[in-house]
Every structure is written in C-alpha cells, then in structure tokens.
Design a protein around this motif. Structure first.
Motif, PDB file in Angstrom:
ATOM      1  N   THR A 357     -22.557  -2.691 -12.080  1.00  0.00           N
ATOM      2  CA  THR A 357     -23.532  -2.565 -10.995  1.00  0.00           C
ATOM      3  C   THR A 357     -24.666  -3.576 -11.116  1.00  0.00           C
ATOM      4  N   GLU A 358     -25.084  -3.877 -12.337  1.00  0.00           N
ATOM      5  CA  GLU A 358     -26.198  -4.814 -12.516  1.00  0.00           C
ATOM      6  C   GLU A 358     -25.820  -6.215 -12.053  1.00  0.00           C
ATOM      7  N   ARG A 361     -25.106  -5.591  -7.772  1.00  0.00           N
ATOM      8  CA  ARG A 361     -25.988  -4.885  -6.834  1.00  0.00           C
ATOM      9  C   ARG A 361     -27.110  -5.800  -6.376  1.00  0.00           C
ATOM     10  N   SER A 362     -26.770  -6.684  -5.471  1.00  0.00           N
ATOM     11  CA  SER A 362     -27.723  -7.631  -4.893  1.00  0.00           C
ATOM     12  C   SER A 362     -27.300  -7.933  -3.466  1.00  0.00           C
TER      13      SER A 362
END
Length: 410
Positions: A357-358, A361-362
C-alpha cells in the motif's frame, strides 16, 4: 502468469507505470509489484517514438516483476490522448412481453448504430440506463415485461492509429494486450465511491501530457473528455521563464511548486540551476515560481470547467470534484480547483486494496491500480481475462461487456 494475477500498464506522457496485483482469498486485490520508468516516447498521450516507448515499458515491467518475483506476459493497458471522443446514444426496440438477452442485444445494436469515421474504433460501450415502456432508471431489464425497450449508452472511441501504435509498443516489449481501457474510466475504479457516482461527480485526472475528465451521475459515466494540457506544460513554463533545463524545472516544480499564491507565507528563496540562455545558478523568490505555475494551472482547470459546462450535468455534481493523477499532488492544487469550480474538491487516492500500500497509494498510481480493479471486475469468475479481452476490436465482446456491466457494475 498466475490466473489470479492482474497487471495494469499505465502508459503516460511523462511516466510508464506497471502495477502487478493478485486476487486474495477474501476477494481483495493485493499489490505485489510496482515499476516506474520515465517516458519520453509519447506526446500528449500519443506515441511518437516506438523504440523509446518500448524501452520504457520494458524497464517499468522488469522493475515490477523483480519486486513481485513473477513473470508477466499479459497486461491491461490504459489509453488516453486528445484523439479520444465520446458519444451518448439511444436505442429503441419492440419486445414481446418478457425481455430476453436477445432483446437487450437488439437494443444495444440499435443504440450503437451511429456514424463513426473509418479512422476510429470503439473502445467501450458503457450502459447508462434502460427504459421499459415509460419506466426509467432500470439497470437490468432482463425478465421484465413490456412492449418497448430503450437503452441509453455511452460510447467511447479512439483513433485506430493511436490505439494500434500503443498495442504495437506493448507487443514489441514481449507482452500481450488483453484490453485497452480509457484511463479516466480506469482511475474511477480506484478513487471514486459508489455514493459519489450516484450523486454526481467530476473526476479530473491530471497527467503529464493531458488532463482526463469523466463525469458520473446516477452511478453511470455520462461524459468523458481529454484536455490536451497537463503537468509537462507547467514544467516547460518554469524552464522557459527561469532559463533552467527541463529536468531541473521538474525538480523545482515537485519540491517548491504551488498552484495557489495565497498559500505562501513570508519570503522564501529557492536555488535555480542555470544552463539555458546564458543564465547562471541563482536564487529566486518562491513567489516568482508560483507566479509562473498558477496561470498555467488556471488555464488547464478553466479548460476542464468549460468542458463540464457544455454538458447537461454541470449543475448535477452533488459530490463535487475529485482530483487525481500525478499533477494533483502539487501544493495548492485543491485550493486552486475550488476557486475555479466553486465546488467541494477532494484528492482522489487509490483505496480498497492491500499488499504494498505504501508503494501504490498515491494519486499518481490511480490509473494503474484502477486498471487492475477494472480487470478483476471484467473477468469475474474467469481470471484469464476472456470475458473482457479484446473488447476494443470485437463488437460481440463489447455487447457481452454491456450485458455483464448491467448485471455486475450496478
């Protein structure tokens, strides 16, 4: 490649991103690989250098493969560009009591019978609603009774040459194209909520070369468009005015850019590398940079506003505006958009997925994540993509998609 795996390839003007996902036991997509490569073989979403584009695709895919520990052989590819066009069309047929699948197909055939120039092809046929006799707002008419069936659909077309060039680049990179998907449509899967689509929302995807627009109302896409300006125009303005290389101008934009002058507090100075027009390295006020950026951002958003205002849905955006794409990350973009549209504005960040996700997630990955979500929905129980594959060139597949969406998407 594992049948539970879906790969999205976002081929943009400034970057190419590859997102690899797999379907978990709980039905949630997990991101297992992310690859990004600079793109300099496209202009405003269209391929201008096949060799450079192929090389960039290979680099992005290889990086994602390395992270995921898998080999990729087939992808769902995003398509955008100023060549994209849309048509809202109606079709009407007589029915004999109970509506069958064949009746729905005939209604779609009737609605699809619009004139499209020979240099264009259908990318998507998207349901908006069915009307049985005088009853409107029906999502799935199968099995209903009546004497007249009407359908309203949204047809998205693209230039055959542009689509073929994108497909050729992907195939030359050693990959199979399962389907071409309109990028703002893909992004909507990643960043829009069902309630937003119901109440009315305009999705604005600010990319490097273009800004894509999709308007939703009553859970259906009602209008789509492409504005031929994006983040790269802002970068070029900075480079020209400050006399710095484009690469350095991009760094200045990302590190110190702001789209809304009232957000500045006090005097700030930034270093501007020279190298163009006899300019030496020097310091300039950050306000100078903002005064370059803000007019261009205002121009881009004003083009989008005019595009929205020429539709019948301009006063039906109960959920306001959702900004996404790499260009939406600039400081002040949300504030500037609110001043232009006079509506609530939020930043669209991909959600409803697990895994890395890191890394994903943008807003910059909204299209890539959305492509994977679109692929998972289109495939349904057939994880190999047969249900959604080839919809851009096979009309029978487009009809199957239409009926499938009427049952699943709503």
């Amino acid at each position: 490649m594992d049948s539970n795996m879906f790969v999205g390839l976002d081929i943009g003007t400034t970057k190419i991103a590859c997102i690899i996902t797999e379907l978990g036991e709980n039905g949630q997509l997990k991101v297992i690989g992310v690859g990004i490569s600079p793109s300099d073989g496209l202009r405003k979403g269209a391929v201008v250098d096949i060799a450079k584009t192929v090389n960039s695709i290979k680099k992005a895919v290889e990086e994602a493969e390395l992270m995921a520990g898998v080999d990729v052989d087939a992808v769902w590819v995003g398509i955008a560009g100023s060549h994209i066009n849309n048509i809202n069309s109606n079709g009407v047929v007589a029915i004999d009591k109970e509506i069958t699948k064949e009746d729905i197909e005939r209604a779609i055939d009737s609605a699809k019978a619009v004139q499209i120039s020979k240099d264009r092809e259908i990318l998507h046929i998207i349901p908006q609603e069915f009307i049985v006799d005088d009853q409107k707002g029906i999502k799935d008419p199968l099995g209903m009774c009546g004497v007249r069936l009407q359908t309203k659909i949204h047809i998205i077309t693209g230039a055959i040459a542009s689509a073929q060039n994108i497909m050729k680049c992907v195939e030359n990179a050693g990959l199979r194209v399962i389907d071409l998907v309109l990028e703002p449509l893909a992004s909507s899967y990643a960043v829009l909520e069902k309630d937003e689509k119901e109440l009315g929302v305009a999705l604005i995807d600010i990319g490097g070369g273009t800004t894509d627009v999709a308007i939703y109302f009553d859970e259906s896409i009602r209008h789509s468009a492409v504005v031929a300006f994006g983040g790269s125009n802002v970068t070029k303005d900075i480079a020209m005015v400050l006399g710095t290389p484009i690469e350095k101008a991009e760094e200045i934009k990302k590190a110190n850019g702001c789209a809304y002058l009232p957000l500045l507090r006090g005097k700030e100075f930034i270093n501007v590398p020279g190298g163009l027009g006899g300019h030496d390295d020097r310091e300039v006020e950050r306000e100078t940079v903002v005064n370059i950026i803000e007019p261009r951002v205002e121009e881009i958003l004003s083009h989008v506003l005019r595009e929205i205002e020429r539709t019948e849905y301009a006063d039906m955006l109960g959920a306001g505006i959702v900004l996404t794409g790499g260009g939406s990350l600039m400081e002040g973009m949300r504030d500037k958009a609110e001043s232009i549209f006079k509506l609530p504005v939020k930043l669209g960040v991909p959600s409803r997925f697990g895994g890395l996700t890191e890394a994903a997630r943008s807003p910059a990955h909204a299209t890539g994540i959305g492509l994977c979500m679109y692929a998972a929905e289109m495939c349904g129980g057939d994880k190999k993509g047969k249900k959604g594959g080839g919809g851009n060139s096979n009309y029978r597949s487009a009809i199957d998609k239409m009926i499938s969406w009427a049952k699943e998407f709503f």
